[in-house]
Motif scaffolding. Structure first.
Motif, PDB file in Angstrom:
ATOM      1  N   ALA A 165      -1.807  -6.123   1.457  1.00 63.63           N
ATOM      2  CA  ALA A 165      -2.774  -6.778   0.583  1.00 63.63           C
ATOM      3  C   ALA A 165      -3.060  -5.929  -0.643  1.00 63.63           C
ATOM      4  O   ALA A 165      -3.244  -6.455  -1.754  1.00 63.63           O
ATOM      5  CB  ALA A 165      -4.069  -7.054   1.348  1.00 63.63           C
ATOM      6  N   ARG A 166      -3.113  -4.607  -0.467  1.00 68.15           N
ATOM      7  CA  ARG A 166      -3.383  -3.746  -1.620  1.00 68.15           C
ATOM      8  C   ARG A 166      -2.251  -3.819  -2.642  1.00 68.15           C
ATOM      9  O   ARG A 166      -2.487  -3.778  -3.859  1.00 68.15           O
ATOM     10  CB  ARG A 166      -3.617  -2.310  -1.151  1.00 68.15           C
ATOM     11  CG  ARG A 166      -4.924  -2.118  -0.407  1.00 68.15           C
ATOM     12  CD  ARG A 166      -5.320  -0.651  -0.306  1.00 68.15           C
ATOM     13  NE  ARG A 166      -4.434   0.102   0.566  1.00 68.15           N
ATOM     14  CZ  ARG A 166      -4.609   0.221   1.865  1.00 68.15           C
ATOM     15  NH1 ARG A 166      -5.635  -0.385   2.469  1.00 68.15           N
ATOM     16  NH2 ARG A 166      -3.770   0.934   2.609  1.00 68.15           N
ATOM     17  N   VAL A 167      -1.018  -3.932  -2.138  1.00 65.75           N
ATOM     18  CA  VAL A 167       0.114  -4.096  -3.048  1.00 65.75           C
ATOM     19  C   VAL A 167      -0.007  -5.413  -3.821  1.00 65.75           C
ATOM     20  O   VAL A 167       0.185  -5.467  -5.037  1.00 65.75           O
ATOM     21  CB  VAL A 167       1.440  -4.052  -2.271  1.00 65.75           C
ATOM     22  CG1 VAL A 167       2.619  -4.409  -3.178  1.00 65.75           C
ATOM     23  CG2 VAL A 167       1.661  -2.672  -1.669  1.00 65.75           C
ATOM     24  N   LEU A 168      -0.338  -6.484  -3.119  1.00 65.08           N
ATOM     25  CA  LEU A 168      -0.485  -7.783  -3.781  1.00 65.08           C
ATOM     26  C   LEU A 168      -1.657  -7.787  -4.757  1.00 65.08           C
ATOM     27  O   LEU A 168      -1.597  -8.439  -5.800  1.00 65.08           O
ATOM     28  CB  LEU A 168      -0.652  -8.883  -2.733  1.00 65.08           C
ATOM     29  CG  LEU A 168       0.617  -9.272  -1.979  1.00 65.08           C
ATOM     30  CD1 LEU A 168       0.299 -10.236  -0.849  1.00 65.08           C
ATOM     31  CD2 LEU A 168       1.641  -9.894  -2.914  1.00 65.08           C
ATOM     32  N   GLN A 198      11.066   9.847  -4.158  1.00 66.40           N
ATOM     33  CA  GLN A 198       9.793  10.564  -4.045  1.00 66.40           C
ATOM     34  C   GLN A 198       8.692   9.647  -3.521  1.00 66.40           C
ATOM     35  O   GLN A 198       7.861  10.065  -2.702  1.00 66.40           O
ATOM     36  CB  GLN A 198       9.401  11.140  -5.412  1.00 66.40           C
ATOM     37  CG  GLN A 198      10.332  12.236  -5.906  1.00 66.40           C
ATOM     38  CD  GLN A 198      10.057  12.631  -7.344  1.00 66.40           C
ATOM     39  OE1 GLN A 198       9.240  12.013  -8.040  1.00 66.40           O
ATOM     40  NE2 GLN A 198      10.734  13.665  -7.815  1.00 66.40           N
ATOM     41  N   HIS A 199       8.705   8.394  -3.969  1.00 68.97           N
ATOM     42  CA  HIS A 199       7.703   7.429  -3.499  1.00 68.97           C
ATOM     43  C   HIS A 199       7.859   7.184  -2.003  1.00 68.97           C
ATOM     44  O   HIS A 199       6.871   7.082  -1.269  1.00 68.97           O
ATOM     45  CB  HIS A 199       7.853   6.112  -4.252  1.00 68.97           C
ATOM     46  CG  HIS A 199       7.274   6.153  -5.629  1.00 68.97           C
ATOM     47  ND1 HIS A 199       7.026   5.028  -6.362  1.00 68.97           N
ATOM     48  CD2 HIS A 199       6.899   7.189  -6.414  1.00 68.97           C
ATOM     49  CE1 HIS A 199       6.522   5.356  -7.541  1.00 68.97           C
ATOM     50  NE2 HIS A 199       6.446   6.670  -7.593  1.00 68.97           N
ATOM     51  N   ILE A 200       9.125   7.060  -1.551  1.00 66.57           N
ATOM     52  CA  ILE A 200       9.367   6.814  -0.135  1.00 66.57           C
ATOM     53  C   ILE A 200       8.881   7.987   0.705  1.00 66.57           C
ATOM     54  O   ILE A 200       8.305   7.815   1.782  1.00 66.57           O
ATOM     55  CB  ILE A 200      10.870   6.556   0.105  1.00 66.57           C
ATOM     56  CG1 ILE A 200      11.278   5.220  -0.537  1.00 66.57           C
ATOM     57  CG2 ILE A 200      11.198   6.548   1.596  1.00 66.57           C
ATOM     58  CD1 ILE A 200      12.768   4.953  -0.507  1.00 66.57           C
ATOM     59  N   GLU A 241       4.349   4.084   3.842  1.00 64.20           N
ATOM     60  CA  GLU A 241       3.758   2.812   4.258  1.00 64.20           C
ATOM     61  C   GLU A 241       3.709   1.820   3.109  1.00 64.20           C
ATOM     62  O   GLU A 241       4.009   0.635   3.277  1.00 64.20           O
ATOM     63  CB  GLU A 241       2.360   3.057   4.812  1.00 64.20           C
ATOM     64  CG  GLU A 241       2.339   3.805   6.139  1.00 64.20           C
ATOM     65  CD  GLU A 241       0.929   3.907   6.691  1.00 64.20           C
ATOM     66  OE1 GLU A 241       0.016   3.342   6.060  1.00 64.20           O
ATOM     67  OE2 GLU A 241       0.744   4.547   7.738  1.00 64.20           O
ATOM     68  N   GLU A 242       3.338   2.301   1.932  1.00 69.92           N
ATOM     69  CA  GLU A 242       3.259   1.404   0.781  1.00 69.92           C
ATOM     70  C   GLU A 242       4.641   0.888   0.398  1.00 69.92           C
ATOM     71  O   GLU A 242       4.811  -0.296   0.103  1.00 69.92           O
ATOM     72  CB  GLU A 242       2.634   2.135  -0.407  1.00 69.92           C
ATOM     73  CG  GLU A 242       2.500   1.264  -1.642  1.00 69.92           C
ATOM     74  CD  GLU A 242       1.798   1.967  -2.787  1.00 69.92           C
ATOM     75  OE1 GLU A 242       1.846   1.435  -3.905  1.00 69.92           O
ATOM     76  OE2 GLU A 242       1.186   3.029  -2.551  1.00 69.92           O
ATOM     77  N   GLU A 243       5.640   1.763   0.409  1.00 72.75           N
ATOM     78  CA  GLU A 243       7.000   1.338   0.083  1.00 72.75           C
ATOM     79  C   GLU A 243       7.521   0.352   1.123  1.00 72.75           C
ATOM     80  O   GLU A 243       8.223  -0.605   0.793  1.00 72.75           O
ATOM     81  CB  GLU A 243       7.920   2.560   0.003  1.00 72.75           C
ATOM     82  CG  GLU A 243       7.627   3.492  -1.155  1.00 72.75           C
ATOM     83  CD  GLU A 243       7.808   2.820  -2.504  1.00 72.75           C
ATOM     84  OE1 GLU A 243       8.810   2.097  -2.679  1.00 72.75           O
ATOM     85  OE2 GLU A 243       6.948   2.996  -3.377  1.00 72.75           O
ATOM     86  N   GLN A 244       7.166   0.585   2.389  1.00 68.25           N
ATOM     87  CA  GLN A 244       7.572  -0.342   3.448  1.00 68.25           C
ATOM     88  C   GLN A 244       6.918  -1.700   3.239  1.00 68.25           C
ATOM     89  O   GLN A 244       7.554  -2.749   3.420  1.00 68.25           O
ATOM     90  CB  GLN A 244       7.180   0.229   4.810  1.00 68.25           C
ATOM     91  CG  GLN A 244       7.617  -0.636   5.982  1.00 68.25           C
ATOM     92  CD  GLN A 244       7.291   0.011   7.316  1.00 68.25           C
ATOM     93  OE1 GLN A 244       7.528   1.192   7.505  1.00 68.25           O
ATOM     94  NE2 GLN A 244       6.729  -0.757   8.226  1.00 68.25           N
ATOM     95  N   ALA A 245       5.651  -1.699   2.816  1.00 67.38           N
ATOM     96  CA  ALA A 245       4.952  -2.958   2.543  1.00 67.38           C
ATOM     97  C   ALA A 245       5.593  -3.688   1.373  1.00 67.38           C
ATOM     98  O   ALA A 245       5.726  -4.916   1.384  1.00 67.38           O
ATOM     99  CB  ALA A 245       3.477  -2.677   2.254  1.00 67.38           C
TER     100      ALA A 245
END
Length: 374
Positions: free
Chosen positions: A78-81, A226-228, A233-237
């Motif tokens: 949801a935070r990504v969206l 670097q992000h991964i 978790e965010e990259e997986q989302a």
């Protein structure tokens, strides 16, 4: 402790449903904040209020079962969206939420008819906003949001530009010096010099373009890696959103993203292809191939207007050069239709008209310059 507290499956389902409502509320409020039209803003706010009411219902059910519902905050997806909603508004996010409302309607049929009606109403409202089609691919939006997309040259573009630029620029140069009354052998020397200079310039430009694109892609891959490592978790989302946008059920999308993200090397390859549109093994093609292709094809185009001056002289050479150049331009326009599917006559004539205009202008300028200097 109530009997329901021992029913783990029911409790987990209630918690998951409550979390989905919290996520939807956060996303709708983010859409409302980014919306400039008052009517659409009110719609998103009303949807958010409904989702808040639904979440409260499940919190009460959990408390009745002597279970702590936990903090009321949106999840990673949801935070990504919400971030996408803030940057792109409803272009990307609303189609996703529309699909979510359809799934929620089905899920609530066994739980609460009133809530099912709410979700069905939400779906109709969102369909009215964006229709039944999907929005911008989520991977493209994520890539633009995080680091932008690079535009690099390639061999096909180099071919089109090479032949056309070679022919038009050198024919215009030949017509210009011919208009000034220069001798045929001097026109030939000028044409050859223009051919070499133009081909070298085009090759260098393509090499720099593709090499810069490769370096930028390599930098994007480094940033993604670097992000991964830092925000797995965010990259997986984000990866789950990519597969969800392709039509998978959110649960299936999350499972696939979780499996693919288990190995960092595989995760980087998948993120590069799905989010950035980059093939890690190619990185946009070879700069040497692009440069070589550009050089050769520029020469092929530029040699046409100077060939007549090898065998002919005077006005005859100029006339033949003009005719050869015109045929070449029409042929380029006709060849382009293999890609565009448009009319051969229309495309060829258009190409010829633009080239002829350039030839006339340079010939006139050359004649005027020759008269003044002479």
């Amino acid at each position: 402790m109530s009997d329901l507290a021992n029913d783990t499956a029911t409790i987990e389902r209630w918690k998951a449903t409550r979390q989905e409502e919290l996520d939807a509320e956060a996303i709708y409020r983010a859409l409302a904040e980014s919306e400039r039209t008052p009517e659409r803003r009110r719609l998103f706010e009303e949807l958010a209020d409904d989702e808040r009411r639904h979440a409260t219902h499940w919190e009460e059910r959990l408390r009745e079962a002597d279970v702590d519902p936990g903090p009321a905050r949106p999840g990673q997806r949801a935070r990504v969206l919400c971030k996408l909603a803030g940057d792109f508004g409803d272009t990307v996010v609303v189609p996703i939420m529309r699909d979510r409302e359809a799934l929620s309607t089905e899920a609530y049929l066994d739980e609460s008819r009133a809530f099912a009606d709410d979700e069905e109403r939400h779906e109709r409202a969102l369909v009215a906003l964006v229709g039944d089609t999907r929005g911008e691919p989520i991977g493209r939006a994520l890539a633009r949001l995080q680091r932008g997309r690079a535009a690099g040259g390639n061999a096909l573009r180099a071919a089109v530009l090479g032949v056309n630029d070679g022919l038009v620029s050198n024919a215009a140069l030949v017509m210009g010096v011919a208009g000034a009354g220069i001798a045929s052998k001097d026109i030939l020397v000028t044409g050859v010099a223009g051919l070499i200079a133009g081909a070298g310039s085009m090759a260098m430009g393509e090499w720099i373009s593709v090499q810069s694109s490769r370096e930028l892609h390599a930098r994007e891959l480094q940033i993604e890696e670097q992000h991964i490592a830092a925000s797995a978790e965010e990259e997986q989302a984000e990866l789950a959103l990519v597969y969800e946008q392709k039509g998978l059920h959110p649960r299936e999308a999350r499972q696939i993203a979780e499996r693919l993200s288990a190995d960092p090397t595989t995760a980087l390859d998948i993120h590069a292809r799905e989010e950035l549109g980059i093939d890690p093994e190619e990185l946009g093609g070879s700069p040497w191939v692009a440069a070589g292709t550009s050089f050769v094809l520029f020469v092929l185009g530029a040699i046409l207007p100077i060939l007549p001056f090898v065998f002919l002289s005077g006005h005859v050479a100029v006339g033949v050069a003009l005719a050869v150049s015109a045929l070449g331009l029409f042929g380029i326009g006709a060849a382009i239709t293999l890609l565009t599917g448009r009319s051969v006559l229309l495309s060829g004539s258009r190409q010829l008209a633009f080239g002829a205009a350039a030839f006339l202008v340079t010939y006139g300028v050359g004649a005027l310059f020759g008269a003044v200097v002479g």
